[in-house]
Design an enzyme around this catalytic site. Structure first.
Site, mmCIF file in Angstrom:
data_model
loop_
_atom_site.group_PDB
_atom_site.id
_atom_site.type_symbol
_atom_site.label_atom_id
_atom_site.label_comp_id
_atom_site.label_asym_id
_atom_site.label_seq_id
_atom_site.Cartn_x
_atom_site.Cartn_y
_atom_site.Cartn_z
ATOM 1 N N ASN A 37 47.435 29.825 25.257
ATOM 2 C CA ASN A 37 47.655 30.486 26.539
ATOM 3 C C ASN A 37 46.582 30.084 27.542
ATOM 4 O OD1 ASN A 37 45.666 31.914 25.027
ATOM 5 N ND2 ASN A 37 45.843 33.605 26.468
ATOM 6 N N CYS A 69 43.820 31.452 28.282
ATOM 7 C CA CYS A 69 42.426 31.638 27.863
ATOM 8 C C CYS A 69 42.166 31.179 26.434
ATOM 9 C CB CYS A 69 42.018 33.092 28.043
ATOM 10 S SG CYS A 69 42.091 33.648 29.750
ATOM 11 N N GLU A 80 43.090 31.924 23.427
ATOM 12 C CA GLU A 80 42.911 32.775 22.243
ATOM 13 C C GLU A 80 44.226 33.161 21.571
ATOM 14 O OE1 GLU A 80 43.453 36.099 25.299
ATOM 15 O OE2 GLU A 80 43.031 33.957 25.201
#
Length: 770
Positions: free
Chosen positions: A451, A453, A455
């Site tokens: 995604n 970010c 994670e």
């Protein structure tokens, strides 16, 4: 607020300051008080709010002094709290001496204003709300740092017209608890709301920004991030863009996999050379990110991912650079590359690398290269199919070299990656083989990218329009929904939990995680997602992402140096406990509410999840935790959530919680947060004579040691971790390459930004902050 006489304002402010300073008798407050009085006396007219703001700013000036500097942030915060109480009381019509007014009256008022959702008022009786009001502890406002309270007030508290103070800090925590527990059985609901309020108000955990901001409100959704997989046809591309616009409007951070799309120069319907590749679709997404902002608060946040073997990879890697042809730039997108093991092996060995048009491979060879990964280290389906594609290219099956395929040096591709990283911070790195090997739900699909970010790692697939027909004058479109990834985040405040429970840290974590997993699971049922395939995916996997922040804070409190073996061992031990408690809590929830629909056939069901991580089986690593029993119970009883843990960046919510962000080291022990008209001095959490020695700057810690910590941590996290590299602006290419190779060899699933001292600002994904 009306203008008061100078004398009356001075009396009110002096009384307020005197009361606040009773809790800080060790501070040299006389000069501070005289300074505020002098300012008020110098004004012919002054409002109470202006005087209060001046007192806050002067307290922050004291924060910059050498002695006792951390404590002045709490003085400023307490003065700001008094200002908020005054404003809320005036706007809601109660005596400000009460600090907090009626919870029921607040709910009634904000439902009437269209700010709160009506279900808060219909699901809870006035009697229940009065009982819940009695659980509110206003004194917990005193625990905020000034920057934490200001961030909470400006970004998260409900206001009239987004400006006028109405909701107060403890009320936001209570409303979140009420919203997330409202569908629980009524016989235990009040008890669960109280538990949730306790951990939220003590800031032992925070919910993600969308949940924090939108829970209980009449608009916005609660999930943090989404990932879409775009198919290689016009309808799918435009449908995807429309879906992503809907999610962006409602505050979601978005990842998009573009690897299925044919490259520049490919054919369309047999017409050779007419495809423009991925860049035009990237520009379309770039325009969506800018034009469809997140409820007017910030522009949309979209990350696009492409495979390192894709023929458009060089165009892709250059798309965010600040120089070159602007027609080929997408400055408002975030970038990520998906990397197979065989590419990293080629980089290390200085071997050649081949790039291909995915459409040509599908047409000529009958398979999609992106649909494979290496099931074992050093061998597997991806490298086998890659070898077939290489042979076909060399034999002339794909046409002339340089058009639909090319042969380059792997290290040259990697140099382009590093150039972009040092200039822009990205692309992010996604190690696809390791991600898919550790996927607990590989029985239902595969994972192509992460995604925004880095994670989240969950199954993905394309949504396809199967039929369009007319019936009774209406157009009916039938879709085969793909896995449209949704994740629901919250994070443990490691520093706060340890500080409050130094002697029973792990017991406190287990108790916290029990309530935290329930809260996260409830988000799935409460969420009103605008994209239907996302709703379906959310229900099938019931994915959550329990994470942490405050790692640097925890090390400082425990007196552990960052670059130490002890820090690595703590990362291993701590995250093993978190994993154990999270899985156990989800297992217990499954007994109560049922397992996730795709449990059967998963690696939780077969027990392979536990063997792959060396918790059980012949290669089990000795542990104080009873993994054998937990594994057996999960296999028999099920588990509620198909994905469980993910460590997000947490930048905004960690500020509210008064701790350090994510698993990162701090930038500086003392810095200033800039606002439009003034700077707010900020110190590292719990900075004092003892902790100061254990707060190294991010740019001086050994990055290889950080990788070792994260490798131990990653073993226990079923999804991934937002993990940054911190490098000086004059870093040697060989050293940055060494970091990437080390991260890959240590089996990290992803890496996030390369944060260089030459980059002035790197915008974070606030949507994914938990």
């Amino acid at each position: 607020m009306s203008t008061e006489t100078t004398t009356s304002v001075q009396e009110i402010i002096t009384g307020r300051i005197t009361k606040v300073l009773e809790s800080f008798s060790h501070l040299n407050s006389a000069d501070f008080l005289d300074s505020v009085k002098s300012y008020i006396e110098s004004r012919e007219e002054i409002t109470l709010q202006e005087a209060s703001q001046q007192a806050i700013l002067r307290a922050l000036d004291e924060l910059g002094m050498e002695d006792n500097r951390p404590d002045w942030t709490f003085v400023a915060s307490a003065l700001y709290s008094e200002q908020l109480y005054e404003e809320a009381a005036q706007n809601r019509g109660y005596d400000p001496k009460q600090k907090y007014g009626s919870l029921y009256d607040l709910v009634t008022l904000l439902v009437g204003q269209g700010i709160y959702h009506t279900n808060i008022l219909t699901d809870y009786t006035q009697e229940e709300m009065n009982q819940l009001e009695s659980f509110i502890v206003p004194e917990r406002d005193n625990d905020f740092t000034y920057i934490g309270l200001l961030t909470l007030a400006e970004r998260y508290l409900a206001k009239f017209n987004k400006k006028t103070t109405c909701e107060l800090p403890q009320e936001r925590f209570m409303i979140i608890a009420m919203a997330l527990m409202r569908l629980e059985e009524k016989s235990k609901r009040i008890s669960l709301v109280k538990e949730a309020y306790e951990v939220l108000s003590k800031r032992y955990m925070t919910v993600a920004t969308p949940t924090f901001s939108n829970a209980g409100k009449s608009y916005g959704q609660l999930s943090s991030c989404f990932i879409d997989t775009v198919g290689d046809d016009l309808r799918c591309i435009y449908d995807s863009n429309s879906d992503l616009a809907d999610l962006s409007k409602n505050g979601g951070g978005i990842g998009v996999y573009l690897g299925h799309i044919r490259s520049r120069g490919s054919d369309i319907k047999g017409f050779p050379g007419v495809s423009q590749g991925v860049l035009p679709w990237m520009k379309q997404l770039n325009n969506t990110a800018v034009s469809v902002d997140q409820l007017g608060q910030r522009q949309g946040a979209i990350a696009v991912y492409l495979d390192i073997w894709h023929q458009d990879i060089f165009t892709f890697l250059d798309a965010k650079l600040n120089n070159g042809d602007e027609r080929k730039r997408t400055h408002d997108l975030f970038m990520g590359v998906t990397l197979p093991d065989i590419f990293m092996e080629a980089v290390e060995a200085r071997d050649s690398w081949y790039t291909f048009d995915p459409h040509t491979i599908r047409k000529e060879l009958g398979f999609s290269l992106e649909d494979f990964y290496d099931e074992e280290e050093g061998s597997g389906s991806f490298r086998n199919h890659y070898a077939i594609a290489v042979e076909a290219a060399e034999n002339g099956q794909f046409g002339e070299k340089g058009l639909l395929w090319d042969k380059v040096e792997a290290i040259e591709v990697f140099k382009r990656i590093m150039i972009s990283q040092l200039e822009t911070g990205s692309p992010f790195m996604f190690y696809r083989d390791e991600v898919n090997r550790k996927n607990a739900n590989k029985h239902k699909g595969m994972i192509y990218c992460s995604n925004l970010c880095t994670e989240i790692t969950q199954n993905q697939s394309v949504t396809v329009v199967e039929e369009v027909k007319t019936e009774d004058g209406k157009i009916i479109i039938t879709k085969n929904p793909g896995d449209f990834v949704v994740c629901n985040l919250s994070s443990i405040n490691l520093g706060a939990v340890y500080k409050a429970n130094p002697d029973n840290f792990y017991q406190a974590l287990e108790k916290l995680i029990n309530i935290q997993v329930r809260m996260l699971d409830n988000v799935i049922d409460l969420n009103d997602l605008p994209v239907y395939q996302a709703k379906i995916t959310n229900g099938n996997y019931r994915a959550i992402g329990l994470g942490t922040f405050g790692w640097a804070h925890l090390l400082a409190l425990k007196g552990i140096m960052w670059d130490s073996k002890e820090a690595v061992e703590l990362a291993d031990e701590l995250y093993e406990h978190i994993a154990f408690y999270t899985i156990k809590a989800s297992k217990e929830l499954a007994k109560e509410k049922g397992a996730y629909p795709y449990f059967e056939g998963s690696e939780f069901n077969t027990g392979m999840y536990f063997e792959r991580r060396s918790y059980t089986g012949e290669n089990a690593i000795p542990s104080l935790l009873d993994w054998e029993t937990l594994s057996a119970e999960v296999q028999e009883e099920g588990i509620r959530n198909g994905y469980l843990m993910a460590v997000a960046p947490n930048a905004s919510t960690s500020i509210v919680a008064g701790s350090s962000a994510s698993i990162d080291p701090i930038f500086r022990k003392f810095y200033s947060e800039e606002k439009k008209t003034y700077k707010i001095p900020v110190t590292a959490p719990d900075l004092n004579e003892q902790t100061t020695w254990f707060y190294p700057s991010a740019y001086v810690v050994d990055q290889h040691q950080s990788i070792k910590q994260n490798a131990r941590r990653q073993r226990h996290i079923d999804q991934a971790i937002s993990f940054n590299f911190y490098v000086p602006n004059d870093v040697r290419a060989s050293e940055l390459l060494s970091l990437h190779l080390d991260a890959w060899k240590e089996k990290l699933k992803t890496t996030y930004y390369v944060r260089s001292t030459s980059q002035e600002v790197i915008e974070d994904c606030e949507s994914c902050h938990s």
